[in-house]
Write a protein that holds these residues in place. Structure first.
Motif, PDB file in Angstrom:
ATOM      1  N   ASP A  62       0.824  -1.220   0.000  1.00 29.48           N
ATOM      2  CA  ASP A  62       0.000   0.000   0.000  1.00 29.48           C
ATOM      3  C   ASP A  62       0.853   1.263   0.000  1.00 29.48           C
ATOM      4  OD1 ASP A  62      -2.128  -1.628   0.073  1.00 29.48           O
ATOM      5  OD2 ASP A  62      -2.727  -1.209   2.137  1.00 29.48           O
ATOM      6  N   LYS A  63       1.879   1.250   0.850  1.00 29.86           N
ATOM      7  CA  LYS A  63       2.683   2.473   0.998  1.00 29.86           C
ATOM      8  C   LYS A  63       3.516   2.759  -0.254  1.00 29.86           C
ATOM      9  CE  LYS A  63       3.031   2.483   6.019  1.00 29.86           C
ATOM     10  NZ  LYS A  63       3.932   2.366   7.180  1.00 29.86           N
ATOM     11  N   ILE A  64       4.109   1.725  -0.800  1.00 28.98           N
ATOM     12  CA  ILE A  64       4.937   1.966  -1.992  1.00 28.98           C
ATOM     13  C   ILE A  64       4.043   2.364  -3.176  1.00 28.98           C
ATOM     14  CG2 ILE A  64       5.056  -0.420  -2.893  1.00 28.98           C
ATOM     15  CD1 ILE A  64       7.932   2.150  -2.730  1.00 28.98           C
ATOM     16  N   ASN A  65       2.826   1.850  -3.173  1.00 30.82           N
ATOM     17  CA  ASN A  65       1.893   2.271  -4.227  1.00 30.82           C
ATOM     18  C   ASN A  65       1.510   3.747  -4.087  1.00 30.82           C
ATOM     19  OD1 ASN A  65       1.588   0.180  -6.081  1.00 30.82           O
ATOM     20  ND2 ASN A  65       0.336  -0.987  -4.607  1.00 30.82           N
ATOM     21  N   GLU A  66       1.494   4.211  -2.847  1.00 31.61           N
ATOM     22  CA  GLU A  66       1.242   5.654  -2.627  1.00 31.61           C
ATOM     23  C   GLU A  66       2.375   6.473  -3.235  1.00 31.61           C
ATOM     24  OE1 GLU A  66      -0.034   7.691   1.053  1.00 31.61           O
ATOM     25  OE2 GLU A  66      -0.280   5.662   1.858  1.00 31.61           O
ATOM     26  N   VAL A  67       3.615   5.997  -3.052  1.00 33.60           N
ATOM     27  CA  VAL A  67       4.770   6.700  -3.639  1.00 33.60           C
ATOM     28  C   VAL A  67       4.648   6.669  -5.163  1.00 33.60           C
ATOM     29  CG1 VAL A  67       7.292   6.772  -3.863  1.00 33.60           C
ATOM     30  CG2 VAL A  67       6.262   6.111  -1.681  1.00 33.60           C
ATOM     31  N   LYS A  74       9.726   6.993   8.214  1.00 38.00           N
ATOM     32  CA  LYS A  74      11.157   6.824   8.502  1.00 38.00           C
ATOM     33  C   LYS A  74      11.954   7.944   7.853  1.00 38.00           C
ATOM     34  CE  LYS A  74      10.868   1.785   8.581  1.00 38.00           C
ATOM     35  NZ  LYS A  74      11.185   0.553   7.836  1.00 38.00           N
ATOM     36  N   GLU A  75      13.066   8.291   8.492  1.00 40.18           N
ATOM     37  CA  GLU A  75      13.909   9.329   7.902  1.00 40.18           C
ATOM     38  C   GLU A  75      14.750   8.748   6.763  1.00 40.18           C
ATOM     39  OE1 GLU A  75      16.721  11.311  10.489  1.00 40.18           O
ATOM     40  OE2 GLU A  75      17.189  12.787   8.929  1.00 40.18           O
ATOM     41  N   VAL A  76      14.848   9.486   5.680  1.00 38.64           N
ATOM     42  CA  VAL A  76      15.756   9.117   4.593  1.00 38.64           C
ATOM     43  C   VAL A  76      17.005   9.991   4.753  1.00 38.64           C
ATOM     44  CG1 VAL A  76      16.098   9.030   2.088  1.00 38.64           C
ATOM     45  CG2 VAL A  76      13.827   8.557   3.056  1.00 38.64           C
ATOM     46  N   TYR A 113      12.685   1.160   3.134  1.00 38.99           N
ATOM     47  CA  TYR A 113      11.899   2.086   3.973  1.00 38.99           C
ATOM     48  C   TYR A 113      10.483   1.623   4.301  1.00 38.99           C
ATOM     49  CZ  TYR A 113      15.738   5.116   2.691  1.00 38.99           C
ATOM     50  OH  TYR A 113      17.003   5.619   2.506  1.00 38.99           O
ATOM     51  N   MET A 114       9.971   0.650   3.555  1.00 44.51           N
ATOM     52  CA  MET A 114       8.551   0.335   3.757  1.00 44.51           C
ATOM     53  C   MET A 114       8.335  -0.986   4.490  1.00 44.51           C
ATOM     54  SD  MET A 114       7.210   2.961   2.429  1.00 44.51           S
ATOM     55  CE  MET A 114       7.525   4.278   1.262  1.00 44.51           C
TER      56      MET A 114
END
Lengths: 81, 298
Positions: free
Chosen positions: A8-13, A57-59, A79-80
């Motif tokens: 879900d999160k990577i799809n948001e990106v 998370k911080e990059v 990160y995900m």
């Protein structure tokens, strides 16, 4: 035991990138975003900020960051998960 | 704008003299306060990135003050990361023939920037427990000759310092802001005014004649690069983490809305970037245009 991967999160990106690059119909997870100019020096900052907000998370932008964010696959891995 | 070699060396000699006469030792000069309340103003309310938008109008004074804390931490963090980059870049240019006349001053420049970086970092750690990390990166090489490379490096320094100086000046003079924060801004303003003078002199000298010395497409490349640098610099003021720390649910949404808001764009073009773009236009480093409208779209 297989780990269930939540995309879900990577799809948001990915959706965010598609909203910025309207000429693209899709972005494969293994596409090199930098080589293919989906992300350039100007949009890199915002790309990183979006990853941070979605992942929580911080990059850290250092010598290793490009390898961690070059493709959506790598963003997912670093990160995900 | 052009200056002669004699004017160039005389002005730099004067800056060296001023740096020596006004030298301070920042490591012991401040009486660090124990705490700064979130009920204080940390930056002037009119300098908040939300100013002139519904995000400002709809906020309570307490919410505005809390945001002012995190905007202050963002400004100071930008100084830390920006000065770190600046010191590294300038150190590479020490003792190079092209900057022979400026060499003594560059040593003072690095000395002063190092002290600034120290106190800004200490401030962020003491009163917020963190420094916001830098996010920008250069993905492509410009492949310029040494003269244009030096010009671009100092133009970037000039952009960064002029924008920071705008905030220092306003905050140092604002008696609504916590006195210790004013003192830090005042200390920085004192040194930076010399650095900005130096930047103006150096750019004017080194850029003299570039319109004749380089092909239009080369200067176009420089102009495009510097315009992007200006835009990234402006956008760095709108840090999503800062908005989240101030209580907004989505920092990205706030940033996007503000960057595309006409009042904010007007402020950037007419106020914050006015001097920067005028000098870069006069020296032919940026193509002159009647206005600067960042192409940010939410």
């Amino acid at each position: 035991m297989n780990q269930i991967i939540n995309l879900d999160k990577i799809n948001e990106v990915r959706q965010w990138l598609l909203s910025k690059k309207k000429y693209l119909s899709d972005i494969p997870f293994d596409l090199d975003l930098i080589e293919n100019d989906v992300v350039d020096s100007l949009s890199f900052v915002e790309y990183v900020l979006v990853i941070e907000e979605i992942s929580g998370k911080e990059v850290v932008v250092d010598d290793t960051v490009l390898d961690k964010v070059r493709t959506l696959d790598r963003v997912q891995l670093h990160y995900m998960e | 704008m052009s200056i002669t070699q004699t004017m160039y060396t005389d002005r730099i000699a004067r800056l060296v003299q001023l740096s020596r006469e006004r030298h301070v030792f920042s490591f012991t000069r401040f009486d660090w306060v124990d705490d700064i309340s979130e009920a204080d103003w940390w930056v002037s309310p009119e300098l908040l990135t939300t100013y002139g938008t519904p995000y400002y109008e709809q906020a309570t004074e307490a919410q505005r003050k809390l945001l002012s804390k995190w905007e202050c931490i963002n400004l100071f963090s930008l100084n830390v990361t920006g000065e770190q980059e600046l010191i590294a870049g300038v150190a590479e240019l020490l003792h190079t023939p092209m900057l022979k006349e400026a060499n003594d001053y560059l040593h003072h420049f690095i000395d002063e920037e190092n002290q600034h970086m120290w106190y800004f970092a200490k401030f962020c750690e003491n009163y917020a427990g963190k420094i916001y990390g830098k996010k920008k990166i250069q993905l492509t090489e410009l492949n310029l000759d040494p003269r244009l490379s030096v010009l671009v490096r100092f133009a970037q320094i000039f952009i960064f310092e002029e924008v920071g100086h705008y905030y220092n000046l306003k905050i140092a003079l604002d008696d609504r802001v916590h006195p210790f924060i004013r003192e830090i801004n005042e200390a920085h303003r004192n040194d930076e005014s010399r650095h900005i003078t130096f930047g103006r002199i150096l750019l004017a000298r080194l850029a003299d004649g570039i319109a004749e010395d380089y092909a239009p497409e080369v200067l176009q490349k420089v102009s495009n690069h510097l315009r992007k640098y200006v835009q990234v610099t402006i956008e760095s003021l709108y840090n999503p983490t800062m908005y989240r720390d101030a209580g907004f649910a989505s920092g990205i949404a706030v940033r996007s809305a503000l960057l595309s808001h006409p009042v904010r764009q007007e402020f950037h073009a007419r106020e914050l970037l006015k001097k920067v773009l005028a000098l870069l236009g006069d020296t032919n480093l940026i193509e002159k245009e009647t206005s600067f409208e960042p192409d940010y779209q939410s």
